[in-house]
Scaffold this active site. Structure first.
Site, PDB file in Angstrom:
ATOM      1  N   GLU A 297       0.829  -1.206   0.000  1.00  0.00           N
ATOM      2  CA  GLU A 297       0.000   0.000   0.000  1.00  0.00           C
ATOM      3  C   GLU A 297       0.864   1.257   0.000  1.00  0.00           C
ATOM      4  O   GLU A 297       1.895   1.310   0.669  1.00  0.00           O
ATOM      5  CB  GLU A 297      -0.892  -0.009   1.249  1.00  0.00           C
ATOM      6  CG  GLU A 297      -1.759   1.227   1.417  1.00  0.00           C
ATOM      7  CD  GLU A 297      -2.462   1.265   2.766  1.00  0.00           C
ATOM      8  OE1 GLU A 297      -3.426   2.034   2.882  1.00  0.00           O
ATOM      9  OE2 GLU A 297      -2.052   0.526   3.683  1.00  0.00           O
ATOM     10  N   LYS A 359      -9.586   3.044  -3.166  1.00  0.00           N
ATOM     11  CA  LYS A 359     -10.055   2.439  -1.921  1.00  0.00           C
ATOM     12  C   LYS A 359     -11.446   2.954  -1.556  1.00  0.00           C
ATOM     13  O   LYS A 359     -11.683   4.158  -1.515  1.00  0.00           O
ATOM     14  CB  LYS A 359      -9.067   2.739  -0.795  1.00  0.00           C
ATOM     15  CG  LYS A 359      -9.372   2.043   0.517  1.00  0.00           C
ATOM     16  CD  LYS A 359      -8.283   2.328   1.542  1.00  0.00           C
ATOM     17  CE  LYS A 359      -8.520   1.590   2.844  1.00  0.00           C
ATOM     18  NZ  LYS A 359      -7.473   1.889   3.841  1.00  0.00           N
ATOM     19  N   CYS A 412      -5.475  -2.348   2.460  1.00  0.00           N
ATOM     20  CA  CYS A 412      -5.358  -2.283   3.914  1.00  0.00           C
ATOM     21  C   CYS A 412      -6.525  -2.983   4.591  1.00  0.00           C
ATOM     22  O   CYS A 412      -6.794  -4.148   4.357  1.00  0.00           O
ATOM     23  CB  CYS A 412      -5.206  -0.832   4.350  1.00  0.00           C
ATOM     24  SG  CYS A 412      -4.769  -0.637   6.098  1.00  0.00           S
TER      25      CYS A 412
END
Length: 538
Positions: A297, A359, A412
């Site tokens: 990430e 995301k 994540c």
């Protein structure tokens, strides 16, 4: 037999008779001890101690009989909230480590954050236990009722507002790959229900019923545990995993969070990724095969597509048959200035960007500030640090390699949310999780995060590719078996073959629908039974 019954009642009497501050302390301690079943400790037997204790605490605290609705709800909520507070404080204290990365700015907030999160999350546990207390009785089925109510409250915790399903009670058995296989049937929330029901079942040994009935009830629970173990063993032994026509290289650079965003280290960090990408092949890698290189990430500390020559250097490191998936910050123009996204880029061997995923589920107070306008007025909105200010993407969606293998990017903590494919066509070939757990050092956080990511593979039957800056990076097959991994703060690469999907699981087909149906019906039946029983007494 009478002697045995007396001995079985000694320990429960302590919890049944606990009152006032003693009961409060015992509730918190039982909840705190429950967290030791989670990674990295994995002390699963503790569940068979703490959950019977919770049952006995309710037995001693809840006033049964008609006309006690408010008392039951109030008492049940208090017991559940205290138990949940202890559980989440013990299981999530490590979140405070993130406030020490920039200690000069955020250390003062650490105690508030460490305490505030358990206070809020315990509300769901309190709600679940309150519902169970409302229908409480002295009968065996109260064990199943408590399990249904707490698993439903865990489901709510994973969905209310943006949801935070971290450390659902079912992860208490994640240390056993055999028991975890049941998630392929019922998902993490169904596994939570089974875990709670089986773990709490020893409480029946102290009931005021004939010993034969008590042993029979416990025997039934042991039989169910045996069936769960048999299913897991058969699935692990009989389901064969084959290799796909794609090799994987995972890069784990182990870069300190304190150094990552310092301008003087940006070129060094980028070159580290390039060098590790070009390193000689190892592991089970095959020469000449298509290869997918995976970086973690927000891997590079700059805007990748706006840095002159960056994509050209990436292409030079990849080679003709390779592609790169990397986490990176993406910027685009907005009406009031630049908008920033925490994204995944799919980059071809020629350096062209072939796909982008933004995301969807942002971390509260980590990537955005909830209720920003309210906190601005209070003067305490600057809580999120250097990663604050991201925009959320629109929806989860798959990307596809040049060879046509679709994969679902999960950035994540998106991976802690069950990947529900129920009713959707075109399931991906694998899951891909990029993360940066460097914020949390050598605490339980990275181990808990990995266990939850691995559960997604079991639920869906899809292999998991996981790249973490400081670990745990791994390749996991659709049964949750780890093919290769790098431990926390180990610098290195993983070279391995991508496992194939082992086929659609029952959970992948139906999602949480079957769990919700069963749990809600159990609560309704308990309510009807108690209503009829009180009606007969009147």
């Amino acid at each position: 037999m009478h002697w045995l019954s007396q001995r079985l009642a000694v320990l429960p009497n302590f919890f049944l008779l606990a009152w006032g501050w003693q009961r409060r302390i015992v509730c918190v301690l039982c909840g705190a001890a429950t967290a030791f079943a989670l990674p990295p400790y994995g002390l699963m037997p503790v569940l068979a101690i703490t959950f019977p204790c919770l049952v006995w605490l309710l037995d001693g605290a809840v006033e049964t009989g008609p006309g006690k609705v408010r008392s039951r709800l109030r008492t049940g909520f208090a017991v559940g909230w205290l138990f949940g507070f202890g559980y989440f404080l013990s299981g999530l204290w490590w979140i405070g480590a993130a406030f020490l990365v920039e200690a000069e700015r955020f250390a003062w907030l650490m105690p508030f954050a460490v305490l505030a999160m358990p206070v809020g999350l315990a509300l769901f546990t309190g709600l679940g236990v309150a519902l169970a207390a409302l229908l409480w009785s002295d009968r065996f089925y109260r064990i199943v009722l408590l399990a249904a109510c707490l698993s439903l409250s865990d489901w709510l915790r994973g969905h209310v507002l943006t949801g935070f399903p971290w450390n659902a009670f079912g992860y208490g058995v994640s240390g056993s790959l055999t028991l975890s296989q049941t998630a392929s049937l019922v998902g993490i929330y169904g596994l939570t229900f089974l875990t709670l029901a089986l773990a709490a079942s020893p409480a029946v040994l102290a009931d005021a019923r004939p010993l034969r009935q008590r042993l029979g009830a416990l025997g039934a629970a042991i039989a169910v545990l045996g069936l769960v173990a048999v299913y897991g063993s058969v699935r692990l032994a009989s389901v064969e995993t084959k290799d796909a026509a794609l090799d994987i290289r995972i890069v784990q650079p182990s870069i300190s969070q304190k150094d990552k965003w310092r301008p003087e280290f940006r070129d060094t960090i980028f070159q580290t990724y390039l060098d590790m990408t070009e390193a000689p092949l190892g592991g089970t890698a095959r020469v000449g095969m298509p290869r997918l290189v995976v970086w973690p990430e927000s891997a590079v500390p700059f805007l990748l597509t706006q840095e002159p020559g960056a994509l050209y250097r990436v292409a030079g490191a990849l080679g003709e048959k390779s592609e790169l998936v990397t986490g990176a910050i993406r910027a685009e123009a907005g009406a009031d200035g630049a908008l920033y996204f925490n994204s995944v880029f799919l980059i071809g061997g020629d350096g062209t960007v072939r796909g982008i995923y933004d995301k969807v589920r942002l971390v509260p107070f980590g990537e955005y500030v909830p209720l920003r306008s309210v906190l601005d007025r209070l003067g305490i909105s600057n809580l999120a640090g250097p990663m604050e200010g991201f925009e959320a993407g629109y929806q989860r969606r798959a990307l596809s390699t040049a060879g046509g293998l679709g994969f679902l990017p999960l950035i994540c903590y998106e991976v802690i949310f069950p990947a529900d494919f129920a009713g959707k066509a075109g399931a991906p070939a694998f899951l891909l999780n990029v993360t940066n757990d460097a914020w949390f050092g050598r605490t339980p956080g990275p181990y808990q995060h990995f266990a939850q990511a691995r559960m997604r593979a079991i639920e869906t039957g899809l292999p998991l590719i996981r790249a973490a800056n400081t670990g745990i990076s791994a390749i996991v097959d659709g049964k949750g078996e780890v093919i290769d991994a790098l431990s926390v703060f180990e610098k290195g690469v993983i070279d391995a073959r991508l496992p194939q999907s082992i086929g659609t699981t029952i959970y992948g087909r139906f999602g949480d629908a079957s769990f919700l149906l069963v749990a809600i019906l159990l609560v309704l039946f308990a309510g009807i039974f108690e209503y009829n029983r009180h009606s007969r007494l009147n």
